[in-house]
Design an enzyme around this catalytic site. Structure first.
Site, short mmCIF file in Angstrom:
data_model
loop_
_atom_site.label_atom_id
_atom_site.label_comp_id
_atom_site.label_asym_id
_atom_site.label_seq_id
_atom_site.Cartn_x
_atom_site.Cartn_y
_atom_site.Cartn_z
N LYS A 95 0.91 -1.09 -0.13
CA LYS A 95 0.05 -0.01 0.04
C LYS A 95 0.97 1.27 0.13
O LYS A 95 1.92 1.47 0.78
CB LYS A 95 -0.84 0.08 1.22
CG LYS A 95 -1.94 1.08 1.27
CD LYS A 95 -3.24 0.85 0.35
CE LYS A 95 -3.94 2.19 0.20
NZ LYS A 95 -3.45 2.75 -1.00
N GLN A 116 7.35 3.95 3.77
CA GLN A 116 6.04 3.63 4.08
C GLN A 116 5.59 2.65 4.79
O GLN A 116 4.64 2.31 5.32
CB GLN A 116 5.23 3.44 2.35
CG GLN A 116 3.83 3.56 2.18
CD GLN A 116 3.09 4.87 2.20
OE1 GLN A 116 3.89 5.59 1.24
NE2 GLN A 116 2.22 5.19 2.56
N LYS A 119 5.34 3.63 8.27
CA LYS A 119 4.25 4.42 8.60
C LYS A 119 2.90 3.49 8.56
O LYS A 119 2.24 3.92 9.32
CB LYS A 119 4.32 5.39 7.41
CG LYS A 119 3.02 6.37 7.42
CD LYS A 119 2.85 7.12 6.00
CE LYS A 119 3.97 7.66 5.45
NZ LYS A 119 3.77 8.72 4.24
N LYS A 131 5.51 1.67 -3.00
CA LYS A 131 5.54 2.88 -3.66
C LYS A 131 5.64 2.83 -5.16
O LYS A 131 6.30 1.95 -5.69
CB LYS A 131 6.49 4.02 -3.03
CG LYS A 131 6.05 5.43 -3.03
CD LYS A 131 5.02 5.76 -1.93
CE LYS A 131 4.87 7.29 -2.09
NZ LYS A 131 4.03 7.64 -0.90
N GLY A 170 -2.59 8.27 -4.45
CA GLY A 170 -2.03 9.16 -5.13
C GLY A 170 -0.73 9.66 -4.41
O GLY A 170 -0.50 9.24 -3.23
N ASP A 171 0.04 10.58 -4.95
CA ASP A 171 1.07 11.24 -4.27
C ASP A 171 1.25 12.25 -4.93
O ASP A 171 0.40 12.83 -5.68
CB ASP A 171 2.30 10.37 -4.33
CG ASP A 171 3.42 10.79 -2.95
OD1 ASP A 171 3.28 10.44 -1.95
OD2 ASP A 171 4.30 11.50 -3.50
N THR A 215 -4.80 13.75 4.50
CA THR A 215 -3.16 13.73 4.97
C THR A 215 -2.91 15.15 5.63
O THR A 215 -2.32 15.11 6.63
CB THR A 215 -2.45 13.63 3.74
OG1 THR A 215 -2.78 12.62 2.99
CG2 THR A 215 -0.75 13.39 4.11
N ASN A 246 -2.36 19.29 -2.37
CA ASN A 246 -3.15 18.62 -1.42
C ASN A 246 -2.91 18.55 0.13
O ASN A 246 -3.74 18.86 0.62
CB ASN A 246 -3.30 17.01 -1.89
CG ASN A 246 -4.28 16.28 -0.95
OD1 ASN A 246 -3.89 15.53 -0.28
ND2 ASN A 246 -5.67 16.56 -1.20
N SER A 382 -7.05 5.89 3.64
CA SER A 382 -6.88 4.98 2.32
C SER A 382 -7.38 3.38 2.91
O SER A 382 -8.07 2.82 2.20
CB SER A 382 -5.69 4.64 1.63
OG SER A 382 -5.47 5.95 0.93
N1 GLU Z 1 1.15 8.96 -0.77
C1 GLU Z 1 0.38 9.00 0.56
C2 GLU Z 1 1.64 8.69 1.63
O1 GLU Z 1 2.83 9.19 1.29
C3 GLU Z 1 -0.53 8.17 0.61
C4 GLU Z 1 -0.47 6.91 0.20
C5 GLU Z 1 -1.86 5.97 0.30
O2 GLU Z 1 -2.66 6.24 0.47
O3 GLU Z 1 -1.83 4.51 0.19
O4 GLU Z 1 1.32 8.04 2.58
#
Ligand code: GLU
Length: 450
Positions: A95, A116, A119, A131, A170-171, A215, A246, A382
């Site tokens: 994810k 990630q 996190k 990612k 997204g990112d 976020t 965003n 998410s």
């Molecule tokens: N890109 C965001 C992050 O850095 C969200 C990732 C997601 O929702 O999967 O955590």
């Protein structure tokens, strides 16, 4: 100056990362920061070393690199490079977001994927880490070009995805419009309406309320919790936010709602200062509807706001929320901010502060909330979107926002408690790294040598 000293027991693992991933400086930086916290952990739990958990975690489970050919509006063929680093799936499907930006290299995606993992673990939810992205530059491209690019990107990536396998979102450079085109192409190729394969979808077709805001809101909830550790809240405080995408927009919205005042925000061309507090409707219009440079905000406001070509960190404020991109706040900026009275920094972007900046903040007693804790609200929501998709349900904004708030409170508590448990009270970097690592490492051990 670097904040990180890696324990001798972990030096070999770190040297191997440097040797096997040459030139990937952002990836090295992210690994160094996490390993820098793990010395006391492996002393207390030597089986992590014996089972080589850290070496395993430093090596992604799978790395996919592919060609993305597409045709622009004048009929010229364009070639970009696509990536998906499927880093760790011990806690759930991979994810993490997709980033479309000309600076994206494999090392960028690896640093983001590595962050990630921890996190996502910190959120307490069933999601692994991954990612992806591309060096595609969306700036100045028409909707039709964006669509053709997204379709070509998904035509290759779809075979690696699935609601139980890998779930992008997204990112930077990837928002609701891009997720729509990507989902449309996935659905068309697979002939399946598999809503849970992507998150950040539109509300009308499987998305979650509050995901867009999550976020930025989450970062402010976290900062507010941090502030509560010393006095009460962000109410009445001056705040500087970097970025105007965003994360920044919804961080500004929540700070304002909580009674703080955002004096300045920025984009890659410079920053605007508005002593009345940033006017969110105008900012959204400039950035989301018109997709213009931030100077347009000052032009619209006439004499009541000014545009400056420089670093937003020059604006004095008690609270700073870096919400733009990696390494945007360096040691020199941090020194100036401490002198100007900054007392709290929470990272809305991924790794926006350099190691030198983090050290300056920590040595000056500035409360510092690292990205993997402070910006986890996006990915956590998410995961809430995935829950709604799995049960074919959709929750109200208030319910989802309340869940997000609770998740951020729990992450804050996990960081604080873990730091205290190891005799490092107030060290959120240590708390986040160790709490995230421990959850992943224990799951890895339970699942055997994988
Ligand atoms: N890109 C965001 C992050 O850095 C969200 C990732 C997601 O929702 O999967 O955590």
């Amino acid at each position: 100056m670097s904040a990180t000293v890696i324990d001798p027991a972990l030096q070999h693992a770190y040297k191997e990362v440097l040797r096997r991933n040459p030139g990937e400086s952002e990836f090295h930086q992210a690994v160094e920061e996490v390993l820098g916290s793990l010395g006391p952990v492996v002393k207390r739990h030597p089986h992590y070393l014996a089972e080589r958990v850290i070496e395993r975690l430093c090596e992604p489970e799978r790395q996919i690199i592919f060609r993305v050919p597409w045709t622009d509006d004048v009929g010229q063929v364009q070639i970009n490079r696509g990536f998906r680093v499927e880093y760790s799936s011990v806690l759930g499907p991979y994810k993490g977001g997709l980033r479309f930006h000309p600076s994206v290299l494999l090392g960028t995606v690896k640093f983001l994927g590595f962050e990630q993992i921890f996190k996502n673990a910190l959120t307490g939810m069933p999601i692994g880490g991954g990612k992806g992205g591309s060096d595609f530059d969306p700036k100045g491209r028409s909707d039709a070009e964006i669509m053709r690019f997204c379709q070509s990107f998904m035509t290759e990536l779809y075979r690696h995805l699935g609601e139980y396998t890998d779930v992008p979102a997204g990112d930077i450079g990837v928002g609701g419009r891009e997720i729509g085109y990507l989902f449309g192409q996935y659905k068309r190729i697979t002939n399946r309406y598999e809503a849970g394969v992507l998150t950040g979808k539109g509300i009308a077709w499987g998305g979650s309320l509050a995901r867009t805001e999550a976020t930025g809101y989450g970062t402010v909830y976290f900062a507010n919790q941090m502030a509560g550790e010393v006095d009460d809240s962000l109410d009445g405080k001056d705040v500087v936010v970097s970025g105007s995408g965003n994360v920044a927009i919804y961080a500004i919205e929540k700070v304002t709602e909580l009674g703080g005042k955002v004096l300045a925000c920025s984009d890659s061309s410079g920053y605007v200062v508005d002593e009345d507090g940033i006017d969110l409707d105008l900012l959204k219009d400039v950035k989301e509807n018109r997709r213009e440079r931030i100077k347009a905000y000052a032009d619209e406001k006439g004499g009541r706001a000014r545009f400056v070509e420089g670093l937003v960190w020059d604006v004095p404020a008690k609270v700073a929320l870096p919400c733009a991109t990696q390494n945007e706040l360096d040691e020199d900026a941090a020194v100036a901010m401490v002198k100007n009275g900054t007392r709290l920094v929470a990272e809305g972007a991924n790794m926006p502060c350099t190691p030198g900046a983090v050290q300056v903040f920590q040595e000056a007693g500035v409360l510092f909330g690292p990205a993997k804790a402070a910006n986890a609200g996006g990915v956590a929501t998410s995961a809430l979107e995935m829950q709604q998709n799995a049960s074919r349900d959709s929750w109200s904004f208030e319910h989802t926002d309340e869940r997000l708030h609770e998740i951020m409170r729990n992450i804050h508590e996990r960081c604080v408690e873990t730091a205290e448990e190891y005799g490092r009270p107030g060290d959120y970097v240590f708390g986040a790294n160790v709490a995230g690592f421990t959850r992943v490492a224990d799951a890895m051990l339970a699942l055997g040598v994988i």
